[in-house]
Write a protein that holds these residues in place. Sequence first.
Motif, mmCIF file in Angstrom:
data_model
loop_
_atom_site.group_PDB
_atom_site.id
_atom_site.type_symbol
_atom_site.label_atom_id
_atom_site.label_comp_id
_atom_site.label_asym_id
_atom_site.label_seq_id
_atom_site.Cartn_x
_atom_site.Cartn_y
_atom_site.Cartn_z
ATOM 1 N N LEU A 31 0.830 -1.200 0.000
ATOM 2 C CA LEU A 31 0.000 0.000 0.000
ATOM 3 C C LEU A 31 0.867 1.253 0.000
ATOM 4 N N VAL A 32 1.904 1.262 0.833
ATOM 5 C CA VAL A 32 2.799 2.420 0.913
ATOM 6 C C VAL A 32 3.521 2.621 -0.416
ATOM 7 N N GLN A 33 3.987 1.545 -1.015
ATOM 8 C CA GLN A 33 4.677 1.659 -2.306
ATOM 9 C C GLN A 33 3.735 2.148 -3.401
ATOM 10 N N HIS A 34 2.484 1.709 -3.372
ATOM 11 C CA HIS A 34 1.525 2.121 -4.390
ATOM 12 C C HIS A 34 1.115 3.586 -4.202
ATOM 13 N N VAL A 35 1.051 4.040 -2.960
ATOM 14 C CA VAL A 35 0.772 5.454 -2.694
ATOM 15 C C VAL A 35 1.914 6.309 -3.224
ATOM 16 N N GLU A 36 3.155 5.867 -3.008
ATOM 17 C CA GLU A 36 4.313 6.605 -3.529
ATOM 18 C C GLU A 36 4.315 6.623 -5.050
ATOM 19 N N LEU A 37 3.927 5.515 -5.701
ATOM 20 C CA LEU A 37 3.848 5.463 -7.148
ATOM 21 C C LEU A 37 2.840 6.487 -7.672
ATOM 22 N N HIS A 38 1.677 6.555 -7.028
ATOM 23 C CA HIS A 38 0.668 7.524 -7.449
ATOM 24 C C HIS A 38 1.111 8.952 -7.177
ATOM 25 N N SER A 39 1.825 9.152 -6.096
ATOM 26 C CA SER A 39 2.300 10.490 -5.770
ATOM 27 C C SER A 39 3.315 10.977 -6.798
ATOM 28 N N GLU A 40 4.246 10.084 -7.197
ATOM 29 C CA GLU A 40 5.282 10.462 -8.152
ATOM 30 C C GLU A 40 4.757 10.510 -9.593
ATOM 31 N N SER A 41 3.988 9.515 -9.993
ATOM 32 C CA SER A 41 3.551 9.411 -11.391
ATOM 33 C C SER A 41 2.372 10.316 -11.721
ATOM 34 N N TYR A 42 1.363 10.330 -10.855
ATOM 35 C CA TYR A 42 0.130 11.046 -11.172
ATOM 36 C C TYR A 42 -0.051 12.321 -10.365
ATOM 37 N N GLY A 43 0.765 12.543 -9.347
ATOM 38 C CA GLY A 43 0.629 13.720 -8.506
ATOM 39 C C GLY A 43 -0.594 13.677 -7.609
ATOM 40 N N ASP A 44 -1.036 12.470 -7.268
ATOM 41 C CA ASP A 44 -2.226 12.298 -6.437
ATOM 42 C C ASP A 44 -1.890 12.476 -4.963
ATOM 43 N N SER A 45 -2.812 13.062 -4.233
ATOM 44 C CA SER A 45 -2.679 13.098 -2.781
ATOM 45 C C SER A 45 -3.174 11.759 -2.227
ATOM 46 N N PHE A 46 -3.055 11.599 -0.929
ATOM 47 C CA PHE A 46 -3.485 10.345 -0.315
ATOM 48 C C PHE A 46 -4.995 10.164 -0.451
ATOM 49 N N PHE A 47 -5.750 11.246 -0.356
ATOM 50 C CA PHE A 47 -7.201 11.140 -0.467
ATOM 51 C C PHE A 47 -7.625 10.849 -1.911
ATOM 52 N N ASP A 48 -6.882 11.361 -2.881
ATOM 53 C CA ASP A 48 -7.145 10.997 -4.272
ATOM 54 C C ASP A 48 -6.866 9.514 -4.503
ATOM 55 N N PHE A 49 -5.790 9.034 -3.887
ATOM 56 C CA PHE A 49 -5.449 7.615 -3.978
ATOM 57 C C PHE A 49 -6.572 6.751 -3.405
ATOM 58 N N LEU A 50 -7.079 7.155 -2.239
ATOM 59 C CA LEU A 50 -8.163 6.383 -1.624
ATOM 60 C C LEU A 50 -9.416 6.394 -2.490
ATOM 61 N N THR A 51 -9.707 7.510 -3.104
ATOM 62 C CA THR A 51 -10.883 7.593 -3.971
ATOM 63 C C THR A 51 -10.729 6.705 -5.200
ATOM 64 N N LYS A 52 -9.515 6.661 -5.760
ATOM 65 C CA LYS A 52 -9.294 5.859 -6.963
ATOM 66 C C LYS A 52 -9.281 4.357 -6.683
ATOM 67 N N HIS A 53 -8.839 3.955 -5.499
ATOM 68 C CA HIS A 53 -8.697 2.530 -5.229
ATOM 69 C C HIS A 53 -9.790 1.948 -4.342
ATOM 70 N N TYR A 54 -10.383 2.747 -3.503
ATOM 71 C CA TYR A 54 -11.392 2.234 -2.586
ATOM 72 C C TYR A 54 -12.710 2.996 -2.677
ATOM 73 N N GLY A 55 -12.761 4.060 -3.441
ATOM 74 C CA GLY A 55 -13.936 4.911 -3.464
ATOM 75 C C GLY A 55 -14.756 4.785 -4.729
ATOM 76 N N SER A 56 -15.320 5.911 -5.148
ATOM 77 C CA SER A 56 -16.285 5.927 -6.242
ATOM 78 C C SER A 56 -15.652 5.687 -7.613
ATOM 79 N N SER A 57 -14.401 6.047 -7.816
ATOM 80 C CA SER A 57 -13.781 5.848 -9.129
ATOM 81 C C SER A 57 -12.908 4.601 -9.171
ATOM 82 N N LYS A 58 -13.263 3.602 -8.398
ATOM 83 C CA LYS A 58 -12.491 2.364 -8.345
ATOM 84 C C LYS A 58 -12.581 1.595 -9.660
#
Length: 128
Positions: A31-58
């Motif tokens: 989970l930590v590595q995937h959050v870092e990947l999203h932070s570096e590649s897509y510029g997502d914050s942690f809440f954006d990450f949660l929305t993309k993987h566990y929320g409405s845009s899953k």
Amino acid sequence: MKALLSISLSVLLLLQSVNFGVTDLLRLDGLVQHVELHSESYGDSFFDFLTKHYGSSKKDHLTAHEGHEDLPFKHDAAKATINIFVVGEPQIFEFATPPVLHPQVTFFYTNSYTSQTPHKIFQPPIYV
């Protein structure tokens, strides 16, 4: 000691009720590595990450890249077990009672020992 035991059992019950297991603890590193990947590649914050993987845009993000199978808390709902207790109509069973047979008594016991003096050793105390 009792308080520690009751708190630990309460926490265990809480974690099991939200379907949190040991495998989820082992996948926290992914989970930590995937959050870092999203932070570096897509510029997502942690809440954006949660929305993309566990929320409405899953559903939309599932095919974007690999590595989603290593994330914790991805339990298949079809594999979950649900216990249901259904109370139906009570059924009354009636049993036929067999007739009571009184056998003939063929043995009579007679006490052949008698004492001339009464023994008061096993008698209750007398209050006067």
